[in-house]
Each structure stands twice: as C-alpha cells, then as structure tokens.
Design an enzyme around this catalytic site. Structure first.
Site, short mmCIF file in Angstrom:
data_model
loop_
_atom_site.label_atom_id
_atom_site.label_comp_id
_atom_site.label_asym_id
_atom_site.label_seq_id
_atom_site.Cartn_x
_atom_site.Cartn_y
_atom_site.Cartn_z
N HIS A 272 0.68 -1.15 0.08
CA HIS A 272 -0.13 0.15 0.03
C HIS A 272 1.04 1.24 0.02
O HIS A 272 0.39 2.41 0.03
CB HIS A 272 -0.91 0.06 1.25
N CYS A 273 2.30 1.20 0.09
CA CYS A 273 2.91 2.44 0.01
C CYS A 273 3.97 2.53 -0.98
O CYS A 273 3.84 3.52 -1.84
CB CYS A 273 3.87 2.25 1.46
N ILE A 274 5.03 1.52 -1.14
CA ILE A 274 5.86 1.43 -2.10
C ILE A 274 5.46 1.76 -3.57
O ILE A 274 5.99 2.46 -4.19
CB ILE A 274 6.89 0.25 -1.96
N LEU A 276 2.97 3.23 -4.61
CA LEU A 276 2.00 4.33 -4.68
C LEU A 276 2.94 5.52 -4.66
O LEU A 276 2.85 6.65 -5.11
CB LEU A 276 1.16 4.20 -3.88
N ASP A 277 3.71 5.80 -3.43
CA ASP A 277 4.23 6.79 -2.93
C ASP A 277 4.99 7.66 -3.83
O ASP A 277 4.82 8.81 -4.22
CB ASP A 277 5.18 6.58 -1.68
#
Ligand code: SAJ
Length: 445
Positions: A272-274, A276-277
C-alpha cells in the site's frame, strides 16, 4: 498566540487528542496517546470499526485487543462516527488513505474530506497534524487555506504540521514508540507544538523547518525503496543474461559492512506504500515541469516483472513441449510479501491474470489468503475470483508448472520440489539443499 496554551495542555496531559482514520496508522496512534494518559477520540466513517473499538476489540495486527480494552477501561479512549466531537479536541491528527487514481494521479479526496469535517467543527486553540503520505505542499497549499478561509488565523487560532507515518505492519522490533518521528510545521509555533506533542509518545522526534520538508522526507524514504527494488529486478535480468546467479551476487555484495543495502528481485512491487508513494512525488514534480526519470524507470522495471515471470514460465514450458495455453499452473503464495495476508497491489494478481490471458488453467495456494478477486478494469484474463486450494500431493503433481510468487515460511517447499516437474522460483524460496535434492526443474529469477 496559542502555542503556549497547547503545550501546557500537552504537558499536563489534559489535551484531548482526536485521530481521524483508524486504520493501520490511526489506531496504533490513538491507542499510544491513550496509553500515555491522554484522552483519545478516534473518528471513523466505518461504523463497524467504531463498534469493534468500543467493544475493546482491535482489527489491526500491531494493536492487541487488550491494549484497546485497557484504554476503554481507563476511559481514555472512545471511537465515534460523530465528527462534531472534533470541537472537543485540542489536537486533531489526520490518518486517512492517500491512494492513486486509475490515472496514477494522487487521490486527495480523503484528505480534503477530513479537512472539510475539521472546518465544520474547528475552534480557536487547536493543533492539526496531517500524517497521511502525500506530495510536498499538501499541508500548506490544501489544508492551511481551508482553515484560513473558514476564518481562522495561523498561529493565533490554529497550528498546523505534517508528520509522516512510519508504521511497518507486523514489525515486532519497531512500533510507534521507538520509530523516530519527523515533524514539520507550516510555522515555527506549529513545528514546536507538534514536536512537543510527539515527544510524549515517541522516544525520538526529529523537527524540520517546514511541513514540505517532512512530506518530502517520507516520499524520499519510500522512493528510495522502489528505485532500489527496481535496480535489483534489472540486475536479475542482467545476471540471467550473463548466466550468473543473481541471489549469490546480492548475498556476496551484502557482506560489505558499509555503503551497500541489500534489495532483492521479485515478481513485482506490491503493498500500500511503495508502489504508490513515488507517484505522489513525480506528480508534484511534473506540475513544476520536472521529470523525475528514476521514478519513471523504477515504475517501468518493477511493473514489467510479472511479464518477465510469464516469459520465464513460457520458455520453461516450451522446453517441455507444452504451450502455456491449456497448461495447469499452480501459483504458490499470492500476498504482496511473505508471512502476511495483505493482497494490495500484489504482483501475483498480475501473474495470474497474464497466465489466464494466455489460456493457462491457474490455481493458487496461499495459507494466508482465502480468496483472490480481480478488478475487472485492470484484468485482461477472465478475472474470475479464485479461492485458496489445499496444497495436496495431487495439486502439486498435477501442475505442469509451479510459480512461487510469495515465499511464505509455512510452506513445505521440499515436498513441492519432490512432487512437481517444473518450478519458477521468483523469491529464492528454495535453498541450495532443496534445489540440489529436487526432482523438479527449477528456474530462478
Ligand atoms: N520487495 C522486493 N524486493 C525487496 C524488498 C521488497 O521485491 O528487496 C517487494 C516486496 O515483496 C513488496 C514490495 O516490494 O511486494 C514492498 O515491500 P516493502 O518491504 O517495502 O514492504 P511494505 O510495502 O510493507 O513497506 C513498508 C514501508 N513502510 C512505510 O511506508 C511506513 C517501508 O517504508 C518499510 O521500509 C517497509 O515496510 C519495511 O522495511 O518492511
């Protein structure tokens, strides 16, 4: 100026802390504040989450239900869907999702919705902090004008800061209290008050000169990972071209005690992070005419890994005179990384979809994931849901190819190598002994 009043409330722990969004970031945070003696009020749009918390139940792996129950017992924690209670809070922390739109542009709707709720009930004397990962400029360009247009003056009526969340779900070593906290305000008073607040629940606070620096810091951290994973994936292709064992190379490089950090190839970039961020950073850069080529290249390399896995499988099946079309493929592990049940952005979904588009008959086994569904907007295969299949001898021996997409620890890989004829190992899940004793042909990234 309200800074001293807020700091006094923090010092004597009369400050009431509101947290908007009780997910993997917000729930641990509000429980941490409540456990430290502050009155914590959790705001959620999901009534089920509110009811669970008010029953003393946690739905987040890092927050034991006992901790929630203890905070309820001490009357230091309540959860509510009634956002008008924001008026009762002295501090409001925003921990809402920041997903990407289908166009890979930032979806700011959750932050804007939270900002609007705060505007409705805001009163003089509040400190607002944004923790959701977002592009540099969000706090001072989006939230600050909202509050000022509502008639509130910075430093006189409200303080505003950004502090990136660094929660690493399931990490037993690092939890909220011992992960250093970066804090940056849109004013000096804001930085000072927000840093003082976090110093009450976190061992180390690192104050920076602005909210933008704090926003950029978080994106640098996670873009660093995405780019280095991209390099590991490209190195895997390069090493295969040269006939060199990628994993042996990385293991050797990792013996360097300084100046190197090991990253490993895989079937793609999940979570959910890498994934997208970095797009939040490149989107903002583009608004200023700057093309962040490393981010684009990492995205290109990482998002191509599922196709590369299919290429390896196709070539290996071809060696057995088997077309992908009609072959039985068993995908082992579908979560986005080992020993968790999270499927978000999992590359295994792309691997399954691409196999189906080529006519393969795909099943999966993942002890953590009971069912897999597909977003029809993204699938090119039939997109039908799949459910976890028990790892029986027949399931393994009937498959023409086994693809290990996630290397969960609780799978008997030795048995898989004894019963299958072809294995594509994208995670180096098969150690040397297992490989040497294997009856199956093994192809590794
Ligand atoms: N991956 C690789 N090769 C690697 C490392 C990761 O292919 O060498 C893949 C994983 O399999 C996964 C994806 O990349 O599909 C992301 O992996 P991750 O280890 O970065 O795991 P996340 O998404 O849980 O990242 C979180 C992040 N935490 C926050 O954003 C607050 C990240 O900053 C942490 O560094 C990371 O956990 C961690 O260290 O575990």
């Amino acid at each position: 100026m309200i800074k001293e009043e807020i700091k006094k409330q923090i010092e004597d722990k009369t400050a009431r802390i509101g947290v908007i969004g009780l997910g993997y970031v917000g729930l641990p945070l509000v429980v941490e504040f409540a456990s430290e003696g502050f009155e914590g009020i959790g705001f959620e749009v999901d009534r089920k989450k509110v009811e669970a918390i008010n029953r003393g139940e946690s739905y987040i792996v890092d927050v034991p239900s006992e901790d929630v129950a203890a905070c309820l017992e001490s009357k230091k924690l309540t959860a509510t869907t009634d956002f008008s209670k924001i008026a009762d809070c002295d501090v409001v922390v925003i921990c809402v999702p920041t997903p990407l739109r289908k166009t890979k542009d930032p979806d700011m709707s959750y932050i804007i919705a939270a900002g609007r709720e705060i505007c409705k009930y805001m009163r003089k004397g509040q400190l607002v902090i944004l923790e959701s990962t977002t592009y540099p400029g969000t706090t001072d360009e989006v939230l600050q004008p909202m509050f000022e247009e509502a008639g509130f003056k910075l430093d006189e009526d409200f303080l505003l800061a950004f502090s990136p969340e660094r929660v690493d779900p399931g990490n037993p070593q690092f939890q909220t209290h011992n992960i250093p906290k970066v804090v940056g305000g849109v004013s000096e008073d804001s930085t000072d008050a927000a840093s003082f607040l976090y110093s009450k629940i976190v061992e180390s606070v690192h104050s920076v000169s602005s909210a933008r620096v704090a926003e950029a810091c978080k994106l640098w951290e996670n873009t660093f990972r995405a780019i280095n994973i991209g390099m590991a994936n490209e190195m895997a292709k390069l090493c295969k071209t040269l006939g060199i064992d990628t994993w042996e190379v990385v293991r050797a490089a990792a013996t360097k005690p300084f100046g190197f950090m090991a990253f490993y190839p895989g079937p793609g970039l999940g979570g959910h992070c890498i994934p997208l961020d970095p797009h939040y950073l490149s989107w903002k850069a583009r608004q200023h005419g700057f093309d962040s080529r490393f981010i684009s290249l990492a995205e290109e390399v990482n998002s191509n890994m599922p196709e590369y896995v299919i290429e390896l499988a196709s070539e290996a099946l071809n060696d057995d005179r088997k077309p992908v079309n009609g072959s039985k493929v068993l995908v082992l592990g579908v979560a986005y990384k080992k020993n968790i049940d999270d499927m978000r952005e999992s590359p295994a979904l792309s691997v399954i979809d691409l196999l189906r588009a080529k006519g393969a008959d795909v099943v999966y086994h993942d002890p953590y994931v009971p069912e897999v569904t597909f977003d029809h907007a993204y699938t090119i295969g039939d997109g039908e849901p799949l459910s976890n299949q028990e790892l029986t001898d027949d399931l393994i021996s009937d498959s023409d190819c086994v693809i290990i997409c996630t290397d969960h620890s609780n799978v008997d890989y030795k048995r898989v190598t004894e019963l299958s004829s072809l294995i594509i190992d994208t995670r180096n899940a098969l150690d040397e002994d297992t490989r040497n004793g294997s009856k199956a042909r093994i192809v590794r990234l």
